[in-house]
Design a protein around this motif. Structure first.
Motif, short mmCIF file in Angstrom:
data_model
loop_
_atom_site.label_atom_id
_atom_site.label_comp_id
_atom_site.label_asym_id
_atom_site.label_seq_id
_atom_site.Cartn_x
_atom_site.Cartn_y
_atom_site.Cartn_z
N ASP A 76 46.58 16.71 33.75
CA ASP A 76 46.31 16.18 35.10
C ASP A 76 46.02 14.68 35.03
O ASP A 76 45.43 14.18 34.07
N ALA A 77 46.46 13.97 36.07
CA ALA A 77 46.29 12.51 36.09
C ALA A 77 44.85 12.11 36.39
O ALA A 77 44.46 10.96 36.15
N ASP A 78 44.05 13.00 36.96
CA ASP A 78 42.66 12.71 37.30
C ASP A 78 42.55 11.45 38.17
O ASP A 78 41.75 10.55 37.90
N LEU A 79 43.36 11.40 39.22
CA LEU A 79 43.31 10.25 40.11
C LEU A 79 42.06 10.28 40.98
O LEU A 79 41.53 11.35 41.29
N GLU A 80 41.60 9.12 41.35
CA GLU A 80 40.50 9.04 42.31
C GLU A 80 40.98 9.49 43.68
O GLU A 80 42.18 9.57 43.94
N ASP A 81 40.05 9.75 44.55
CA ASP A 81 40.40 10.32 45.86
C ASP A 81 41.36 9.42 46.64
O ASP A 81 42.31 9.91 47.25
N ARG A 82 41.13 8.13 46.62
CA ARG A 82 41.95 7.24 47.45
C ARG A 82 43.40 7.19 46.98
O ARG A 82 44.31 7.35 47.80
N PRO A 83 43.70 6.96 45.68
CA PRO A 83 45.10 6.98 45.25
C PRO A 83 45.77 8.33 45.47
O PRO A 83 46.93 8.40 45.85
N ALA A 84 45.03 9.41 45.22
CA ALA A 84 45.59 10.75 45.41
C ALA A 84 45.96 10.97 46.88
O ALA A 84 47.03 11.50 47.19
N ALA A 85 45.08 10.54 47.77
CA ALA A 85 45.35 10.70 49.21
C ALA A 85 46.55 9.85 49.63
O ALA A 85 47.36 10.27 50.45
N PHE A 86 46.65 8.65 49.04
CA PHE A 86 47.78 7.78 49.38
C PHE A 86 49.10 8.42 48.99
O PHE A 86 50.07 8.41 49.77
N ILE A 87 49.17 9.01 47.80
CA ILE A 87 50.41 9.63 47.35
C ILE A 87 50.77 10.82 48.23
O ILE A 87 51.93 10.99 48.64
N GLU A 88 49.79 11.64 48.54
CA GLU A 88 50.05 12.79 49.41
C GLU A 88 50.50 12.34 50.79
O GLU A 88 51.41 12.94 51.39
N ASP A 89 49.89 11.28 51.32
CA ASP A 89 50.30 10.75 52.62
C ASP A 89 51.72 10.21 52.57
O ASP A 89 52.50 10.37 53.52
N ARG A 90 52.07 9.56 51.45
CA ARG A 90 53.41 8.99 51.32
C ARG A 90 54.45 10.11 51.25
O ARG A 90 55.51 10.03 51.88
N VAL A 91 54.15 11.15 50.49
CA VAL A 91 55.06 12.30 50.42
C VAL A 91 55.18 12.96 51.78
O VAL A 91 56.28 13.36 52.19
N ALA A 92 54.07 13.06 52.51
CA ALA A 92 54.11 13.67 53.84
C ALA A 92 54.97 12.84 54.79
O ALA A 92 55.75 13.40 55.58
N ALA A 93 54.87 11.51 54.71
CA ALA A 93 55.67 10.64 55.58
C ALA A 93 57.15 10.76 55.25
O ALA A 93 58.00 10.84 56.15
#
Length: 316
Positions: A76-93
């Motif tokens: 697992d990449a163990d990303l912090e909440d903000r980067p993880a949320a950004f990636i999920e938002d980008r995939v959602a968009a």
């Protein structure tokens, strides 16, 4: 199933490849179903039908589980909440732009610059490496779009469903290849050194020719299923990747250039060993290691052809 991607010739090649891949689990199931059918006394038509149902049904049921468990074992990449949320938002968009539901996202740590997508009754999942996410935004988004297009076209679902049988064939073919190439590890020099130190291990109980004969026999047994597996790799898997290339490229020159950059970077980046061969057929770029590459239908030539088409000015 095909959406709007790919030329007529490409769709025809992919259809042939899909039929070849579908034959593989049916042939494997026939090893058990046909003897049972003969014992029970059912006719050949019912026996063949049972082999088709069992082979495809079991493969489709196991595929998502097999891939899911392999993904769970990735670091697992163990990303912090903000980067993880950004990636999920980008995939959602990006998913919204393509008119599909956003898949779950798993970010893994590794030097391999790749993204894979799996789909099935457990739902779609995007697996992306931290190194691919480090690409410029346009290149990163183009790679993610490529994976999402394969969800929209149902290519990811089909490949996931047919994957278990192909993996069985690939594993046995690799075993056969290793048996054929097996040699006695101890040389005459090794034996002399051992005797000097008062140690002479027990002689090899199984001579090297026996391993070679076993490997050749296994290869002969595998040929009827290995050939359609290779044809399926070369036609279905390769053509569906190219169809996804074309779908992304049609969005505009920036997307086309971004995808070419991502494919080239993924091909040339170090860290292929970090990417599991099980995800290879579901990935942006094939990254089969040296061992599995010897028994596979995919090759680095496929990536070179894709890059040449993306870099050219002609329509895909």
């Amino acid at each position: 199933m095909w959406g709007t991607s790919g030329t007529g010739m490409g769709r025809a090649r992919a259809s042939v490849g899909l039929a070849a891949l579908a034959i593989v689990p049916v042939l494997i199931a026939s090893v058990l179903v046909v003897p049972v059918g003969l014992l029970v006394g059912v006719g050949p038509v019912l026996t063949v039908l049972a082999a088709v149902v069992v082979g495809l049904g079991v493969s489709a049921a196991i595929g998502p589980v097999l891939v899911g468990r392999r993904i769970e074992r990735l670091p697992d990449a163990d990303l912090e909440d903000r980067p993880a949320a950004f990636i999920e938002d980008r995939v959602a968009a990006l998913s919204a732009d393509l008119g599909i539901d956003a898949p779950a996202v798993t970010v893994v740590r590794g030097d391999a610059a790749n993204v894979a997508v799996t789909d099935g009754y457990r739902g779609a999942r995007l697996v992306v490496s931290t190194r691919l996410l480090s690409l410029p935004a346009a290149d990163r988004d183009a790679a993610l779009r490529h994976a999402l297009v394969r969800v929209r076209s149902r290519d990811a679902a089909v490949t996931t469903a047919l994957l278990p049988a192909v993996v069985v064939v690939e594993t046995l073919a690799l075993l056969a290849t290793l048996l054929v190439g097996r040699r006695n590890e101890r040389t005459a020099s090794d034996r002399r050194v051992n005797r000097i130190h008062g140690y002479e291990p027990e002689r090899e109980r199984i001579p090297a020719p026996a391993y070679t004969a076993a490997g050749v026999l296994l290869w002969l047994l595998l040929v009827p299923v290995w050939i359609p597996a290779v044809v399926g790799d070369r036609l279905y898997v390769a053509e569906r990747r190219r169809a996804a290339d074309a779908s992304v490229a049609r969005l505009g020159p920036d997307e086309r250039t971004g995808l070419a950059n991502a494919v080239e970077f993924a091909r040339d980046a170090a860290g292929a060993a970090d990417w599991p061969p099980l995800l290879d057929r579901l990935s942006l770029v094939s990254m089969a290691d040296e061992e599995t590459g010897r028994v596979r239908g995919t090759s680095r030539q496929e990536t070179r052809v894709r890059l040449a088409r993306l870099r050219s000015k002609r329509s895909l």
